[in-house]
Design an enzyme around this catalytic site. Structure first.
Site, PDB file in Angstrom:
ATOM      1  CE  LYS A 182      45.542  35.257  40.260  1.00  0.00           C
ATOM      2  NZ  LYS A 182      43.781  35.404  40.438  1.00  0.00           N
ATOM      3  N   GLY A 234      39.610  45.252  37.868  1.00  0.00           N
ATOM      4  CA  GLY A 234      39.213  45.033  39.297  1.00  0.00           C
ATOM      5  C   GLY A 234      39.109  46.358  40.195  1.00  0.00           C
ATOM      6  CD  GLU A 256      36.691  48.459  33.829  1.00  0.00           C
ATOM      7  OE1 GLU A 256      36.177  49.493  34.571  1.00  0.00           O
ATOM      8  OE2 GLU A 256      36.162  47.534  33.911  1.00  0.00           O
ATOM      9  CB  CYS A 291      33.217  48.930  37.193  1.00  0.00           C
ATOM     10  SG  CYS A 291      33.303  48.503  35.290  1.00  0.00           S
ATOM     11  CD  GLU A 391      32.971  49.897  42.251  1.00  0.00           C
ATOM     12  OE1 GLU A 391      32.574  50.006  41.069  1.00  0.00           O
ATOM     13  OE2 GLU A 391      33.983  49.404  42.723  1.00  0.00           O
TER      14      GLU A 391
END
Length: 492
Positions: A182, A234, A256, A291, A391
């Site tokens: 997906k 994500g 991750e 990330c 973040e």
């Protein structure tokens, strides 16, 4: 490279088995070009019904693919890598259409993705078993089998649509698994071309199924009883939902997730290298939407002002604009919501006492319709305020002074993340000591490259679980079975 690039978005399909679908139960999604803020196409979305079909197709194909000779799996993956390189310009074009990644940078991602694919092709014939005991007193002989799981559910995010596919799918296929993928509906174009090339490379139908879909489709994929493992890239919030779903059946995961990586500049650092890389990677590359980027720059106080001056100089050279322009370094943020959120982070940092060095505003003029933000640098950031702890996923760098190595380690380890860390020093003994103390999945010293395929990549804490890259990335898609055989003393 063509001098004139077609900006027409390609058609997108749902790929189930050997079929291409132009519509799905999830309806449609209007894809917005982040450069202009205008809808450029409408794509079909899978719902739970299409997920059910795709998982069944993958489960059926698994019976064939797991028994394919390792040499065949290797050959298919090597062919796929060749095709990716042959279509490199088109992948770069689609990456720009997907999320505004500068076209020139997209070519680099194609090279990296092909390398990941070739690397895991090489692992296809290298799964190993072990003899765990030989004819002991009771005559038992025992050994292990490394076997594929079956159907792997793959869910990827939008910031690196091609490299995310390459970091997950080749390793899973090399191990003998099949996949249902997906991709994000925000970035469907790269996945469409990837599916075309999988077919051209000769993979059996059903080995790779690709479904842009709704949140309900993602939930159906994660919870499906025939999906044996889930790998997800994500944010932590979505990862927690995945974990809750997988907990029902103890389904294993690879996650991750995000990061708040520290970039430590000791007093003997090469400032030109450290400041150039640190600034470009935090507020230039992918507009900070990565990330593992070094979004906290920790600078020893003796060189603090000199480093700030260099950071400001580098930030001033970062050109934002049309991502198809070869001079553009930084493109737009992914959408209006992201832009609004990052602008809120900037205002909060100001109120928390951080000193704005450069940037901080939405870019207007010819770029006003898109989601462009100035590369933004804050100095004198309190390491325990939101800017240093959370973040941002946007072009905002926090610069923080420190005095001693121990203080730098304490600040670097102060967030709940633990994905990557960066370190610059000419003293190798300090590098080894600090690297050992940092609570993070990787430490990159003096400009070592990100995403080297032979090196395991994956975080600690809320940065995730499991590894991508290296032998560990291959072994994530194998599970161990023990076999014991009674010897001469056993009854018939």
């Amino acid at each position: 490279m063509s001098t004139v690039i077609d900006r027409t978005p390609p058609a997108v399909h749902l790929r189930i088995g050997g079929s291409r679908r132009t519509e799905g139960a999830g309806g449609t999604f209007d894809h917005v070009n982040p450069v202009t803020g205008a809808v450029d196409s409408s794509i079909p979305l899978a719902g739970p019904a299409e997920v059910e079909e795709a998982v069944r197709a993958a489960h059926e194909a698994f019976g064939i693919w797991r028994r394919a000779l390792p040499a065949e799996r290797r050959a298919r993956l090597l062919k796929l890598a060749d095709l990716m390189e042959e279509h490199g310009e088109e992948f770069a074009r689609r990456g720009t259409l997907d999320n505004g990644t500068p076209f020139a940078m997209g070519a680099h991602f194609v090279e990296t993705s092909a390398e990941w694919t070739r690397y895991y092709a090489g692992w296809a014939d290298k799964s190993e078993s072990q003899v765990t005991s030989m004819f002991a007193a009771n005559g038992e002989f025992a050994y292990t089998l490394a076997q594929p799981y079956g159907v792997i559910g793959v869910i990827i995010t939008w910031n690196g649509p091609l490299i995310s596919l390459a970091m997950k799918i080749p390793a899973a296929l090399a191990a003998g698994n099949t996949v249902v993928v997906k991709p994000s509906e925000l970035t469907p174009y790269s996945a469409e071309l990837f599916a075309d090339l999988v077919e051209e490379a000769g993979f059996p139908p059903g080995v790779v199924n690709i479904l842009p879909g709704t949140g309900a489709a993602g939930e159906a994929l994660v919870s499906h009883p025939l999906v044996e493992k889930v790998t997800f890239t994500g944010g932590p919030d979505t990862a927690r939902k995945i974990l809750r779903s997988c907990a029902e059946t103890m389904k294993p995961v690879v996650l991750e997730l995000g990061g708040k990586s520290a970039n430590i500049l000791l007093e003997d650092a090469d400032l030109d290298t450290a400041c150039t890389l640190g600034t470009l990677m935090s507020v230039g590359t992918l507009t900070g939407q990565g990330c593992a980027f070094p979004t906290r720059m920790l600078v020893q106080r003796r060189i603090y002002e000199a480093a700030l001056e260099k950071v400001a100089q580098v930030a001033a050279t970062i050109t934002s604009g049309d991502p198809f322009d070869p001079t553009t370094v930084s493109g737009p943020l992914i959408n209006e919501a992201a832009l609004t959120r990052v602008l809120g982070v900037i205002e909060k940092a100001k109120s928390d006492g951080a000193r704005l060095v450069t940037g901080g505003s939405r870019i207007d003029g010819d770029l006003a319709g898109g989601y462009f933000l100035q590369p933004t640098v804050f100095a004198d950031v309190d390491p325990y305020t939101d800017l240093a702890q959370r973040e941002v996923f946007g072009p905002v760098l926090a610069v923080i002074p420190f005095d001693s190595d121990d203080e730098a380690i304490e600040i670097a380890n102060s967030t709940p993340y633990g994905l990557s860390a960066y370190l610059h020093t000419q003293q190798l003994h300090r590098a080894h000591r600090i690297a050992e103390e940092l609570v993070t999945g990787e430490v990159l010293v003096n400009g070592a490259a990100n995403l080297a395929v032979g090196r395991p990549f994956g975080g600690w804490g809320i940065s995730g679980v499991g590894k991508e890259g290296g032998r560990q990335g291959f072994e994530e898609f194998l599970r161990t079975k023990s076999v014991g055989i009674a010897g001469n003393g056993a009854s018939a």
